[in-house]
Scaffold this motif. Structure first.
Motif, PDB file in Angstrom:
ATOM      1  N   ASN A 128       0.860  -1.182   0.000  1.00  0.00           N
ATOM      2  CA  ASN A 128       0.000   0.000   0.000  1.00  0.00           C
ATOM      3  C   ASN A 128       0.895   1.229   0.000  1.00  0.00           C
ATOM      4  N   SER A 129       1.065   1.847  -1.159  1.00  0.00           N
ATOM      5  CA  SER A 129       2.089   2.889  -1.274  1.00  0.00           C
ATOM      6  C   SER A 129       1.791   4.089  -0.378  1.00  0.00           C
ATOM      7  N   SER A 130       0.525   4.274   0.006  1.00  0.00           N
ATOM      8  CA  SER A 130       0.222   5.423   0.860  1.00  0.00           C
ATOM      9  C   SER A 130       0.760   5.213   2.274  1.00  0.00           C
ATOM     10  N   ALA A 131       1.167   3.991   2.608  1.00  0.00           N
ATOM     11  CA  ALA A 131       1.724   3.726   3.938  1.00  0.00           C
ATOM     12  C   ALA A 131       3.222   3.980   3.984  1.00  0.00           C
ATOM     13  N   LEU A 132       3.796   4.425   2.868  1.00  0.00           N
ATOM     14  CA  LEU A 132       5.253   4.541   2.774  1.00  0.00           C
ATOM     15  C   LEU A 132       5.649   5.938   2.324  1.00  0.00           C
ATOM     16  N   PRO A 133       6.838   6.397   2.700  1.00  0.00           N
ATOM     17  CA  PRO A 133       7.311   7.684   2.196  1.00  0.00           C
ATOM     18  C   PRO A 133       7.591   7.614   0.695  1.00  0.00           C
ATOM     19  N   ALA A 134       7.658   8.767   0.080  1.00  0.00           N
ATOM     20  CA  ALA A 134       7.811   8.810  -1.383  1.00  0.00           C
ATOM     21  C   ALA A 134       9.160   8.268  -1.830  1.00  0.00           C
ATOM     22  N   GLU A 135      10.144   8.245  -0.933  1.00  0.00           N
ATOM     23  CA  GLU A 135      11.503   7.866  -1.346  1.00  0.00           C
ATOM     24  C   GLU A 135      11.698   6.363  -1.490  1.00  0.00           C
ATOM     25  N   VAL A 136      10.670   5.570  -1.266  1.00  0.00           N
ATOM     26  CA  VAL A 136      10.845   4.122  -1.241  1.00  0.00           C
ATOM     27  C   VAL A 136      10.651   3.543  -2.648  1.00  0.00           C
ATOM     28  N   HIS A 137      11.362   2.457  -2.921  1.00  0.00           N
ATOM     29  CA  HIS A 137      11.326   1.852  -4.255  1.00  0.00           C
ATOM     30  C   HIS A 137      11.161   0.343  -4.142  1.00  0.00           C
ATOM     31  N   PRO A 138       9.949  -0.126  -3.852  1.00  0.00           N
ATOM     32  CA  PRO A 138       9.744  -1.568  -3.700  1.00  0.00           C
ATOM     33  C   PRO A 138       9.964  -2.306  -5.016  1.00  0.00           C
ATOM     34  N   ILE A 139      10.372  -3.554  -4.889  1.00  0.00           N
ATOM     35  CA  ILE A 139      10.547  -4.446  -6.035  1.00  0.00           C
ATOM     36  C   ILE A 139       9.602  -5.620  -5.823  1.00  0.00           C
ATOM     37  N   SER A 140       8.748  -5.889  -6.814  1.00  0.00           N
ATOM     38  CA  SER A 140       7.806  -7.008  -6.716  1.00  0.00           C
ATOM     39  C   SER A 140       8.308  -8.158  -7.569  1.00  0.00           C
ATOM     40  N   ILE A 141       8.443  -9.316  -6.962  1.00  0.00           N
ATOM     41  CA  ILE A 141       8.887 -10.505  -7.692  1.00  0.00           C
ATOM     42  C   ILE A 141       7.969 -11.662  -7.314  1.00  0.00           C
TER      43      ILE A 141
END
Lengths: 353, 353
Positions: B271-284
């Motif tokens: 849930n991107s709204s739970a994270l600061p803008a600087e984060v860059h998750p990787i989905s695998i």
């Protein structure tokens, strides 16, 4: 002082000290000594740890063990080679100019034959160099003087080397290292000098495989984490130029606008009084036939015994992952202050006198 | 905000943001995908870079491809196995207790047969689990339930496994990884669960080789440099206990003096709204027959499709050199604040409701 736990109030220096202290607690001053050549896999395990490794097996092929003055002179004939000349044996080092300011001083480069060069550095050792006004010669062109990256680029034009006649004695790459890192060297360099030459402390962004062929090299090493102890400053650039009037070398400041050079203000890191108490130097002597693996980013100060010949292989460091970020972090927390302000260098009066 | 250059006035958070930003600039969200098994040397090159790698070749031997419910039930017979039970599929996760406080909740562990377990997690998927009060089962004992380090210690007593009958289907180590790292696994684990179970975001100090045998695992990954985005807090410890009076699971706080648990306060990092803008998750997504290399210290949140079976190999991370120091640095700049103070968690009302 270093803290066991950092807090939001910790300063940048606290942070660097914390990292250096944790690293020292885990690693001490240990370095591995190998008796046999590593396999590429064994070597890569060591590269991953990024600590120095002294390899006692002979890496230099038999051809290099024949490198007497006579042999080198015979092979090189009258080909001119580029030799660094300084009044004090400190090429690429912080030096006081005639105006009393400190400069990063590049050497004068002169062309001469291998015979003339070897005669002079051998004579220097015997105190027979009065006719040279005490000038110190060092073959240290370090531009891939044996092989450059272009040599390995099959699509590029063939490159030439001042030391072409010696190439057949020197492997163009270190096979276990090239296989471990999956790349060929960025530069292979020949180094010849004597005890009058000293390499000032610095670090390179290269994995370094350093084989001594004759003589011995005395390395004083510091991990990247202790770079903060070495007090980098930004110095104006200057070069030695031979005066046409006097024939003497003069240190000539570079034109205004020439970028300053970031360099350690510690002139002799073997003098413990020039360093903070938190530093943990590692001394390693590399003798003829031995090889040092010097990981990228490690600080090194190098002296040599008598006439010393070495060949080194520089491989580009791995830029992916964290290594590059960490080295920048450890060096780049802030731009270093100028090198000519009060208190900017450690005991300059002593060290530059 | 992240700064291009740190200054002596930069805060600790500035420093962490600077490191995260530099790391992202160099590495982006790239991960390698392999089609063939790596050699130990190729794998060690990847371990050195410490980025995730998705291996598309089948690592699971043929024996594991036979792991139908029937096969597993037949092999395991009436042997009791340890199954984590929670009311919500969130074992080892932050959960609100009856007193309104947030706890790190360990699951209740019940013994049952493989047949009973597989029947229940298969039925759950069909909405047929009303008789279980919605409880969620997960085989996730993760204590080396297939092989422990003791198995590889020839001087130790033979260890036993709840899953002994399955051992002959599962290699005790991953040969290219063991050879690359020059060690045997610290633990080999079997995981069986369904889409009702979610693994909360965390990181481990292990190199992780994760092979999916059936179903699919959906990983959301963050590099160690982005740990600061995950807002670790210190939570009181609690465990689910089955009430003898009601037969229901109750979350029971651990006795006073039980150490708090440091855990991310981000409950759903997809849930991107739970994270600061600087984060860059990787989905695998790792599908049956595929293997993920998850480097030590990488943050991971894991969901799964239907009934998913996986086997993972944990190898101790390299403690020499810098890696351990850096992971501690990235996590340990300060002790995390308590997890039950105002503003301590991100949108707790939404995520815990």
């Amino acid at each position: 002082m270093a803290q066991n736990t950092l807090t939001p109030a910790s300063t940048q220096e606290d942070t660097l000290k914390w990292v250096a202290n944790e690293y020292y607690d885990l690693n001490g001053v240990h370095y591995d000594v190998l008796r046999d050549p590593p396999t590429p896999l064994e070597f890569l395990r060591l590269v991953r740890i990024a600590r120095p490794v002294l390899m006692k097996h002979s890496e230099a092929p038999d051809a290099m063990s024949r490198w007497s003055n006579e042999y080198l002179t015979d092979r090189m004939g009258d080909s001119p080679i580029s030799i660094a000349v300084t009044p004090n044996g400190r090429a690429d080092a912080i030096t006081v100019g005639r105006d009393g300011r400190q400069y990063f001083a590049e050497p004068h480069v002169e062309k001469m034959t291998m015979r003339a060069f070897l005669d002079k550095i051998t004579a220097e050792l015997c105190g027979m160099n009065a006719e040279d006004n005490g000038e110190v010669l060092y073959l240290q062109s370090q531009n891939g003087n044996l092989y450059t990256a272009q040599y390995f680029d099959l699509s590029a034009e063939a490159e030439t080397s001042e030391y072409g006649p010696l190439r057949e004695d020197v492997p163009c790459e270190n096979l276990w290292c090239s296989d471990a890192l999956d790349k060929s060297p960025d530069a292979v360099n020949l180094w010849i000098g004597n005890s009058a030459s000293v390499t000032s402390i610095h670090s390179d962004p290269y994995e370094n495989i350093y084989t001594v062929v004759r003589g011995a090299k005395h390395f004083t090493l510091f991990p990247p984490t202790e770079g903060w102890c070495l007090s980098e400053r930004t110095y104006p650039h200057a070069s030695y130029v031979r005066s046409q009037a006097t024939g003497q070398l003069e240190l000539v400041p570079s034109p205004p606008g020439t970028p300053g050079v970031r360099w350690s203000s510690v002139l002799d890191p073997t003098n413990s009084s020039a360093l903070p108490a938190e530093v943990h130097p590692i001394s390693i002597t590399v003798r003829a036939g031995e090889t040092l693996y010097l990981p990228a980013g490690w600080w090194h100060y190098v002296r040599q015994s008598e006439v010393t010949i070495a060949v080194n292989y520089w491989y580009d460091m791995e830029s992916r992952g964290m290594a590059w970020v960490w080295l920048n972090f450890l060096r780049g927390l802030r731009e270093p202050p100028p090198g000519n302000e009060e208190g900017s260098g450690r005991d300059p009066d002593h060290t530059f006198s």
